[in-house]
Design a protein around this motif. Structure first.
Motif, PDB file in Angstrom:
ATOM      1  N   ARG A 109      -6.886  -3.237   2.071  1.00 50.10           N
ATOM      2  CA  ARG A 109      -5.816  -3.569   1.120  1.00 50.10           C
ATOM      3  C   ARG A 109      -4.795  -4.541   1.718  1.00 50.10           C
ATOM      4  O   ARG A 109      -4.343  -5.474   1.046  1.00 50.10           O
ATOM      5  CB  ARG A 109      -5.118  -2.305   0.639  1.00 50.10           C
ATOM      6  N   GLN A 145      -8.286   1.043  -6.773  1.00 47.50           N
ATOM      7  CA  GLN A 145      -8.505   0.806  -5.346  1.00 47.50           C
ATOM      8  C   GLN A 145      -9.517  -0.304  -5.086  1.00 47.50           C
ATOM      9  O   GLN A 145      -9.523  -0.902  -4.001  1.00 47.50           O
ATOM     10  CB  GLN A 145      -8.980   2.096  -4.664  1.00 47.50           C
ATOM     11  N   LEU A 185       0.831  -1.195   0.000  1.00 49.49           N
ATOM     12  CA  LEU A 185       0.000   0.000   0.000  1.00 49.49           C
ATOM     13  C   LEU A 185       0.865   1.244   0.000  1.00 49.49           C
ATOM     14  O   LEU A 185       1.923   1.277   0.638  1.00 49.49           O
ATOM     15  CB  LEU A 185      -0.908  -0.014   1.240  1.00 49.49           C
TER      16      LEU A 185
END
Length: 299
Positions: A217, A187, A74
């Protein structure tokens, strides 16, 4: 390869957004850090390019023999710091997200383009940082023999603070789009929109939004079964800044590189900061995932 965003901003709007982000980052974190993070110093670039050219001339491997190593996870998790350290190795060809030949607006242009880059390299390792394509890391590993991946993670509070400082409420806006059914944005990759049910995204503050996005994530590391693979290494930013040499040695051994002290020279930690006032429900999810990640990083 997943399709690019269906409604991408124009080139001018995209450039304007990047300028605004860089100005915000320079104001909040300082110009020196911006220059170091984006490798804007031409002296560093020239020195690095010269060192690598000399290594290729003396030790270059045949085209097609390079190992792909993907740095995923990330944004705002310390990946640029790790790239800077590994880029010191002449054996490594580093391909960051701002490499326009391989990336288009921070996403991989396509598997065919990636394979061409890997096939032409004469370095031992091609280090690729496809953060926006992290949900595809299993597919990327299958593209070439011997490929490996580093999944890097950072404390949720430090990462959320850094994210909001540089990108504002971008994570929160992305969560709202995902909840509304937009699957075209990067995303949304690998994330079930149902995971957002019950959260009031309209009143949520940016730091809580960044924390929730961090959770969704980074859970992909487990959801994709990466914790069960020998070709994926979980790297903790916190452990890296606490003991740079030990983590650098571990990463180099995993990548098949000789260790050098210069790999850890660019590692630095900021001052400790208090926890953010994140919504209690999101905090509970993040604390549970942090415990799992800590176990994985020690393993």
């Amino acid at each position: 390869m997943a399709a690019q965003q269906s409604a991408e901003p124009s080139a001018l709007r995209w450039f304007a957004r990047r300028v605004v982000r860089h100005v915000r980052w320079a104001r909040t974190e300082g110009l020196r850090r911006l220059i170091a993070e984006d490798r804007l110093d031409p002296r560093v670039r020239i020195r690095t390019a010269w060192t690598k050219a000399r290594w290729r001339q003396a030790h270059g491997v045949p085209p097609g023999a390079a190992r792909a190593v993907y740095l995923v996870g990330l944004q705002r998790s310390g990946t640029n710091m790790l790239v800077r350290g590994l880029d010191e190795a002449p054996e490594v060809e580093a391909r960051n997200e701002n490499d326009r030949g391989l990336f288009h607006r921070f996403r991989l242009r396509g598997d065919d383009v990636l394979l061409d880059v890997l096939g032409r390299s004469r370095h031992l390792v091609v280090l690729v940082k496809p953060l926006c394509d992290s949900h595809r890391v299993a597919d990327l590993l299958a593209l070439s023999p011997g490929a490996r991946a580093l999944w890097m993670w950072r404390d949720v509070d430090d990462r959320a603070r850094s994210e909001v400082a540089k990108f504002g409420d971008a994570n929160l806006r992305a969560l709202r789009a995902i909840a509304a059914g937009d699957t075209s944005i990067w995303q949304a990759g690998g994330i079930d929109p149902a995971r957002l049910d019950g959260f009031d995204l309209e009143t949520m503050d940016p730091h809580t939004g960044a924390a929730l996005f961090w959770c969704l994530r980074n859970e992909l590391y487990f959801d994709l079964g990466l914790d069960q693979r020998d070709d994926v290494l979980l790297v903790s930013y916190g452990r890296m800044v606490a003991d740079p040499a030990a983590v650098a040695e571990q990463v180099c051994r995993f990548m098949g590189l000789p260790y050098r002290p210069s790999f850890a020279a660019s590692v630095s930690a900021g001052p400790p900061r208090p926890r953010l006032p994140i919504d209690p429900r999101v905090r509970e999810l993040c604390d549970a995932l942090t415990a799992r990640l800590l176990v994985g990083a020690r393993g």
